[in-house]
Design a protein around this motif. Structure first.
Motif, mmCIF file in Angstrom:
data_model
loop_
_atom_site.group_PDB
_atom_site.id
_atom_site.type_symbol
_atom_site.label_atom_id
_atom_site.label_comp_id
_atom_site.label_asym_id
_atom_site.label_seq_id
_atom_site.Cartn_x
_atom_site.Cartn_y
_atom_site.Cartn_z
ATOM 1 N N LYS A 152 -9.610 -6.617 -0.186
ATOM 2 C CA LYS A 152 -9.181 -7.566 0.839
ATOM 3 C C LYS A 152 -8.413 -6.859 1.945
ATOM 4 C CE LYS A 152 -8.964 -11.701 -2.038
ATOM 5 N NZ LYS A 152 -8.079 -12.761 -2.611
ATOM 6 N N LYS A 153 -7.673 -5.887 1.573
ATOM 7 C CA LYS A 153 -6.914 -5.128 2.568
ATOM 8 C C LYS A 153 -7.870 -4.385 3.511
ATOM 9 C CE LYS A 153 -3.211 -1.745 2.838
ATOM 10 N NZ LYS A 153 -2.311 -0.844 2.080
ATOM 11 N N PHE A 154 -8.947 -3.827 2.928
ATOM 12 C CA PHE A 154 -9.937 -3.095 3.746
ATOM 13 C C PHE A 154 -10.628 -4.032 4.723
ATOM 14 C CE2 PHE A 154 -14.424 -1.907 4.205
ATOM 15 C CZ PHE A 154 -14.291 -0.733 4.922
ATOM 16 N N GLU A 155 -10.982 -5.213 4.267
ATOM 17 C CA GLU A 155 -11.653 -6.175 5.114
ATOM 18 C C GLU A 155 -10.773 -6.577 6.278
ATOM 19 O OE1 GLU A 155 -14.735 -7.440 5.129
ATOM 20 O OE2 GLU A 155 -15.298 -6.074 3.505
ATOM 21 N N ASN A 156 -9.510 -6.761 5.991
ATOM 22 C CA ASN A 156 -8.596 -7.139 7.080
ATOM 23 C C ASN A 156 -8.477 -6.035 8.113
ATOM 24 O OD1 ASN A 156 -8.054 -9.639 5.960
ATOM 25 N ND2 ASN A 156 -6.308 -8.870 4.744
ATOM 26 N N GLU A 157 -8.463 -4.838 7.700
ATOM 27 C CA GLU A 157 -8.356 -3.718 8.639
ATOM 28 C C GLU A 157 -9.630 -3.590 9.478
ATOM 29 O OE1 GLU A 157 -5.821 -1.801 9.311
ATOM 30 O OE2 GLU A 157 -4.491 -2.788 7.854
ATOM 31 N N LYS A 158 -10.747 -3.864 8.866
ATOM 32 C CA LYS A 158 -12.035 -3.759 9.578
ATOM 33 C C LYS A 158 -12.115 -4.778 10.705
ATOM 34 C CE LYS A 158 -17.010 -3.953 8.690
ATOM 35 N NZ LYS A 158 -18.072 -4.168 7.668
ATOM 36 N N LYS A 159 -11.616 -6.014 10.395
ATOM 37 C CA LYS A 159 -11.669 -7.056 11.424
ATOM 38 C C LYS A 159 -10.788 -6.714 12.612
ATOM 39 C CE LYS A 159 -12.757 -10.849 8.261
ATOM 40 N NZ LYS A 159 -12.292 -12.095 7.652
ATOM 41 N N LYS A 160 -9.767 -5.987 12.394
ATOM 42 C CA LYS A 160 -8.839 -5.668 13.477
ATOM 43 C C LYS A 160 -9.404 -4.597 14.401
ATOM 44 C CE LYS A 160 -4.716 -6.807 10.801
ATOM 45 N NZ LYS A 160 -3.480 -6.288 10.177
ATOM 46 N N SER A 161 -10.426 -3.855 14.017
ATOM 47 C CA SER A 161 -10.977 -2.750 14.827
ATOM 48 C C SER A 161 -11.879 -3.302 15.953
ATOM 49 C CB SER A 161 -11.782 -1.813 13.935
ATOM 50 O OG SER A 161 -10.978 -1.275 12.927
ATOM 51 N N LYS A 162 -11.869 -2.696 17.189
ATOM 52 C CA LYS A 162 -12.686 -3.077 18.364
ATOM 53 C C LYS A 162 -13.686 -1.944 18.658
ATOM 54 C CE LYS A 162 -9.136 -5.977 20.449
ATOM 55 N NZ LYS A 162 -8.304 -6.210 21.643
ATOM 56 N N TRP A 163 -14.969 -2.198 18.415
ATOM 57 C CA TRP A 163 -16.003 -1.160 18.612
ATOM 58 C C TRP A 163 -16.732 -1.379 19.956
ATOM 59 C CZ3 TRP A 163 -16.071 2.582 15.076
ATOM 60 C CH2 TRP A 163 -15.462 2.301 13.824
ATOM 61 N N LYS A 189 -6.064 -5.457 -9.085
ATOM 62 C CA LYS A 189 -5.656 -4.370 -8.194
ATOM 63 C C LYS A 189 -6.806 -4.008 -7.232
ATOM 64 C CE LYS A 189 -2.921 -0.974 -6.925
ATOM 65 N NZ LYS A 189 -1.677 -1.231 -6.200
ATOM 66 N N ASP A 190 -8.020 -3.899 -7.748
ATOM 67 C CA ASP A 190 -9.180 -3.553 -6.885
ATOM 68 C C ASP A 190 -9.438 -4.651 -5.874
ATOM 69 O OD1 ASP A 190 -9.386 -1.261 -8.282
ATOM 70 O OD2 ASP A 190 -11.020 -1.937 -9.598
ATOM 71 N N LEU A 191 -9.338 -5.899 -6.299
ATOM 72 C CA LEU A 191 -9.568 -7.012 -5.386
ATOM 73 C C LEU A 191 -8.565 -6.990 -4.246
ATOM 74 C CD1 LEU A 191 -11.207 -9.578 -4.817
ATOM 75 C CD2 LEU A 191 -9.578 -10.855 -6.245
ATOM 76 N N GLU A 192 -7.354 -6.678 -4.573
ATOM 77 C CA GLU A 192 -6.313 -6.612 -3.538
ATOM 78 C C GLU A 192 -6.602 -5.509 -2.541
ATOM 79 O OE1 GLU A 192 -1.453 -6.070 -3.212
ATOM 80 O OE2 GLU A 192 -2.455 -6.074 -5.171
ATOM 81 N N GLU A 193 -7.119 -4.359 -2.994
ATOM 82 C CA GLU A 193 -7.445 -3.243 -2.092
ATOM 83 C C GLU A 193 -8.634 -3.585 -1.193
ATOM 84 O OE1 GLU A 193 -5.921 -0.374 -1.613
ATOM 85 O OE2 GLU A 193 -4.314 -0.912 -3.023
#
Length: 777
Positions: A743-754, A737-741
Motif C-alpha cells: 500500500k505504501k508503494f502504491e501511494n508513492e506511485k500515485k504521487k509521481s508526475k510522468w 507487514k507485506d500488505l502494508e509495504e
C-alpha cells in the motif's frame, strides 16, 4: 590552743559520738581476738580463762562490752581498742600579716590511729589574716572586639592600684594578654595577615599571638601603666578565644608570673567571647593533649600550635594545685557560659563587664570580697576505704557534705571551726592525706594507721598449765605447740598434720563442724542448743529443732523430727505432718486417683507438669495427641509408617480399633500419613500420662495414581496445537507487514508526475535536405 586541751577535746568528742550510736557486734567467722576486732567497731574480746563452757566455741568471747560483762567477763579482761588521735604540730593562728609566714589554719599535723569502722572527729580552726598579701594577674582578651576595653584599662591603672591597696598594703599586679592559636581555622595564616590581623584602617595592631606574658608581678604603678600602654589590639577569625591556654600557662609558670609563696593569688580574666577547650585542636590537626607544663619563652607561649587546649578539668586541677582563685570579668552575652564554667573551677566568681570595661574595678572588688569571705575546706585524693565528712561551725555554714566544708560571709580576724570526721572502713597500712582551704597555702597533714591487732597476741610461755603444758595462752585461748590440737591442746596429732585433721571435720570443704561443734582430734564434738536438744551427725549437721511447724507444733505433733525433716506417723502426711491420709477428694468418676497423672497429698491432687487441678484431667501446653500418636495409629491400623518395624515397642500404651463409624465422642483428628493418605481417628486418654485408646476409620482417603498415557498424549496434542497456532500467528503477521509495504508503494506511485516523450532516445529521426541548385522558383 594548748595541745593537751586539744587532745582532751578530741577524746570528749569521740566519746559523745560513741554514746549516740547503738553499739552492736555482728560477728561472722571469729577464731581469734584480731578477727573479733575486725568484725565491727563495737566488738570486744574477753581474754578470761575458762570463759567458754565445755564444747562451746571460742567465738562467744567476741561481743559488745555490755554483753561480755553480763556473761561474767571483768572489765580488765575485756579488750576493745579505741581510736587514738595525736596532734604533732599545732602552731597558733596569726592575727595579721607581719612579713613572716602567717598561719591561718591550725593544727598543721595530726596522727590518727583508728579502729576500722569507728569514726574519729577532730576540730580544725581557721582565721583570715588581716592585710594578707594579694597577687592579681590581669589576663586580657586582645582580640579586635576588645579595642575599647583595652583603651579603658590604660586609663584605669591608678584606680586599679588604689582599689588593691584598700584591700591590703601588700598588693602586686601583673598583666598578660591572649587571642588564639596562630593556625587555621582560628587565625588567618596569610603572611601579611599574621603580621597585621586587624582592620586595614587600624594602624596600631600587633601581630597575631596565642598568649603573651607582658608584666610580672610588681607593686610599681608606673611600670604597670607603661607596659599596658604599649599594648595594642590584635585579631583572629572565629569567635571563641584561647583563654584556657592562657590561664593554664599563668597557673603553671609561677616563677615567670612572679606569684609569691604567701599571698592570695587572683587571675582576672576579661573577655567578650567564649573559649576553646580540649578536642577543638583537632580542627587544626593538633592531636597532642595539653601536658599542663610551662612552655613560655621570651614572654610567649611557644607550644600553642603543637599542643591542644587544656580541658576544663585539667585547668581546674592546676588552679587548685597552685592556690589560684579566678574572677571572670565578662560581657553579658557570655555570662551564662562562664557561670557554668565557674561551677567547675574551684574558688571562682563571675561578674558582668560594661561594654568598655569601665566598671572592672568595682567588679574586681565585689568578686574579691565574695571569694575571700567564703572559706571552703577540702582534701586532696583520699586513700582507699577512707571516708571524710566536714561539719562547719560558723554563723553562715554551707551544706554539710563528704567532700568539703563551707563557711560563708566570714569577716577578717573572725575565728571559725570545722569538725572533720574520719572513718577507715578496713585495715590499711600507714597512709596520709592533706586537708586545706581552697585558694590558701595552709595545709593540715593527716597520717592514718589502723589498730587491727590485740595487744595480748604475743606470748612466750609455750607450756602453760591451762593448755596441758602443750601450748601457750593467746588472748585467753590455747595456741597449741606443733603436734597437739584441741581446746586445751589435749590431743596428739600423730601421723596426720593439723590441717588434715581439721579437714576431716568439714563437710564439702565447708565450715568446720557446721559451726555447731568443735573438731577434737579429727572428730566433731557437737554443742547443745539453747533449748537443750542435741545436735548430732558426723559434721553436727543435724538437730531436732529445725523441722517445719504446724499450729505452732513441730511436725504438727503428728510426727518426729529427724535431722530437720518430719517423719510422719502412719495416718498423717505433708511436710509438717499436717494432714490425715485420705484420697477421697482425689477420686475420679472411674475410681482412679488423679487420673494417674498426679499424686494425692493432703487430700488434694498434686498434678504432674502441665496437668491442671483439681483432678489432673486436662493438660495445658502439652503437645497435640493427634500429631504425636499419628505414627502409632498408622503402624497399628495399616501396618505402615516410620514405626512399622518397632510398632509393638513404641506403641505399647496405645490401643487401636478400626471401625466403620465412630462411637467415641472425643475430638476427631484428621492427619496425613507417610503415604500421603488422610487418616481419620478419635482418641480417648485413659488413666495415666501416655495411655490412649483410638478408633480409626477403616478406609483411608488416598489420591488416585496418575494416568501416564493420558498425560503423555495430552501433552503431545497440546504442544502440536500450540505449534500450529504459533505458525499461523507468524504467517498472519508477515502478511500484514507485506500488505502494508505494498500500500505504501502504491501511494508513492500515485504521487509521481510522468511526462510523455521527454526522453530523446524515444524520438524519431529528423532529416533536412537542401539542393544547392534549386532556387526555389
Amino acid at each position: 590552743m594548748d595541745r593537751r586541751l586539744l587532745l582532751l577535746l578530741l577524746l570528749m568528742m569521740e566519746h559523745n559520738a560513741l554514746c549516740q550510736q547503738q553499739q552492736t557486734c555482728t560477728k561472722s567467722v571469729v577464731n581469734s581476738c584480731s578477727d573479733c576486732i575486725r568484725s565491727g567497731p563495737f566488738c570486744a574480746w574477753c581474754q578470761k580463762l575458762n570463759f567458754t563452757k565445755p564444747g562451746e566455741q571460742e567465738a562467744v568471747r567476741c561481743d559488745t562490752k555490755d554483753q561480755l560483762k553480763q556473761k561474767g567477763c571483768d572489765d580488765e579482761e575485756i579488750i576493745s581498742p579505741f581510736n587514738y588521735p595525736d596532734i604533732t604540730k599545732s602552731v597558733p593562728l596569726s592575727m595579721s600579716f607581719k612579713n613572716e609566714e602567717p598561719v591561718q589554719m591550725s593544727p598543721q599535723k595530726i596522727n590518727l590511729q583508728l579502729r576500722p569502722g569507728l569514726p574519729q572527729t577532730f576540730r580544725v580552726a581557721f582565721r583570715r589574716v588581716q592585710g594578707y598579701p594579694v597577687d592579681l594577674y590581669y589576663l586580657m582578651d586582645l582580640s579586635y572586639s576588645m579595642k575599647d576595653d583595652l583603651q579603658k584599662i590604660k586609663e584605669l591603672g591608678n584606680d586599679l592600684f588604689a582599689a588593691l591597696k584598700r584591700i591590703t598594703r601588700h598588693a602586686q599586679i601583673g598583666f598578660g594578654a591572649f587571642v588564639d592559636k596562630t593556625v587555621l581555622p582560628y587565625t588567618n595564616t596569610n603572611k601579611e595577615k599574621l603580621a597585621k590581623p586587624c582592620d586595614e584602617n587600624d594602624q596600631q595592631c600587633q601581630a597575631a599571638f596565642g598568649y603573651r606574658h607582658v608584666l610580672s608581678m610588681t607593686s610599681e604603678e608606673r611600670e604597670f601603666e607603661r607596659k599596658v600602654a604599649a599594648q595594642f589590639i590584635s585579631g583572629n577569625l572565629d569567635s571563641p578565644e584561647g583563654s584556657l591556654d592562657a590561664m593554664m600557662q599563668a597557673a603553671v609558670c609561677g616563677d615567670k608570673i612572679g606569684w609569691r609563696n604567701s599571698s592570695t593569688r587572683l587571675i582576672v580574666l576579661t573577655t567578650d567571647a567564649g573559649f576553646h577547650m580540649a578536642g577543638d585542636g583537632k580542627l587544626a590537626g593538633i592531636l597532642e593533649p595539653n601536658d599542663e607544663q610551662c612552655h613560655m619563652e621570651n614572654g610567649l607561649y611557644v607550644k600553642g600550635s603543637e599542643m591542644d587546649y587544656p580541658s576544663v578539668g585539667q585547668l581546674a586541677a592546676a588552679l587548685e594545685k597552685h592556690n589560684i582563685q579566678t574572677i571572670f570579668a565578662v560581657t553579658q552575652n557570655v555570662e551564662s557560659v562562664y557561670e557554668k564554667l565557674s561551677k567547675i573551677i574551684p574558688k571562682s566568681e563571675v561578674g558582668v563587664l560594661s561594654s568598655d570595661s569601665r566598671n572592672v574595678i568595682q567588679l574586681i572588688q565585689r568578686a574579691y570580697n565574695s571569694l575571700s569571705s567564703k572559706v571552703t575546706v577540702t582534701y586532696d585524693s583520699l586513700p582507699d576505704n577512707v571516708r571524710v565528712v566536714y561539719t562547719p561551725i560558723c554563723d553562715n555554714p554551707g551544706p554539710t557534705g563528704d567532700s568539703r566544708g563551707v563557711c560563708n560571709n566570714v569577716p577578717e580576724a573572725q575565728m571559725i571551726y570545722f569538725d572533720v570526721t574520719v572513718t577507715v572502713d578496713s585495715c590499711i597500712e600507714d597512709k596520709s592525706f592533706t586537708i586545706r582551704p581552697l585558694g590558701i597555702k595552709d595545709t593540715l597533714t593527716v597520717t592514718l594507721s589502723t589498730n587491727c591487732k590485740c595487744p595480748c597476741e604475743n606470748s612466750e610461755d609455750k607450756a602453760h598449765p591451762h593448755c596441758s603444758q602443750n601450748g601457750s595462752i593467746i588472748c585467753g585461748i590455747c595456741s597449741c605447740n606443733a603436734g597437739f590440737i584441741g581446746q586445751f591442746c589435749e590431743c596428739v596429732i600423730g601421723d596426720k598434720d593439723e590441717t588434715s585433721l581439721r579437714a576431716s571435720c568439714q563437710r564439702n570443704n565447708g565450715t568446720e563442724c557446721e559451726g555447731r561443734g568443735d573438731c577434737v582430734c579429727g572428730r566433731c564434738q557437737c554443742h547443745n542448743t539453747e533449748s537443750g536438744s542435741s545436735i548430732y551427725g558426723e559434721f553436727c549437721e543435724c538437730d531436732n529443732d529445725q523441722c517445719e511447724k504446724f499450729k505452732n507444733k513441730q511436725c504438727g505433733g503428728n510426727g518426729d523430727c529427724d535431722c530437720g525433716i518430719c517423719k510422719c506417723y502412719s495416718d498423717f502426711e505433708g511436710s509438717a505432718c499436717q494432714c490425715k491420709k485420705s484420697d477421697e477428694a482425689c477420686r475420679t468418676s472411674d475410681n482412679t486417683v488423679c487420673y494417674g497423672r498426679g499424686s494425692c497429698v493432703c487430700n488434694r491432687c498434686v498434678c504432674k507438669e502441665g496437668y491442671q487441678p483439681p483432678l489432673c484431667k486436662t493438660c495445658l501446653g502439652c503437645p497435640d495427641p493427634c500429631q504425636t500418636k499419628l505414627n502409632c495409629i498408622e503402624c497399628l491400623a495399616f501396618g505402615s509408617g516410620p514405626f512399622e518395624t518397632i510398632c509393638s515397642m513404641e506403641c505399647r500404651n496405645t490401643k487401636v480399633e478400626k471401625v466403620d463409624q465412630f462411637t467415641l465422642t472425643t475430638k476427631e483428628c484428621q492427619q496425613k500419613d507417610s503415604e500421603g493418605c488422610w487418616i481419620k481417628f478419635r482418641l480417648d486418654q485413659l488413666v495415666g500420662e501416655d495411655n490412649y485408646r483410638a478408633e480409626v476409620l477403616k478406609q483411608r482417603e488416598c489420591p488416585e495414581p496418575p494416568n501416564v498415557a493420558a498425560i503423555i498424549g495430552g501433552s503431545v496434542v497440546r504442544i502440536t496445537f500450540i505449534g500450529i497456532v504459533m505458525l499461523m500467528l507468524i504467517k498472519v503477521l508477515l502478511y500484514m507487514k507485506d500488505l502494508e509495504e505494498f500500500k505504501k508503494f502504491e501511494n508513492e506511485k500515485k504521487k509521481s508526475k510522468w511526462r510523455e516523450a521527454d526522453n530523446p532516445i524515444l524520438h524519431t529521426a529528423t532529416t533536412n535536405m537542401a539542393n544547392p541548385t534549386f532556387t526555389g522558383e
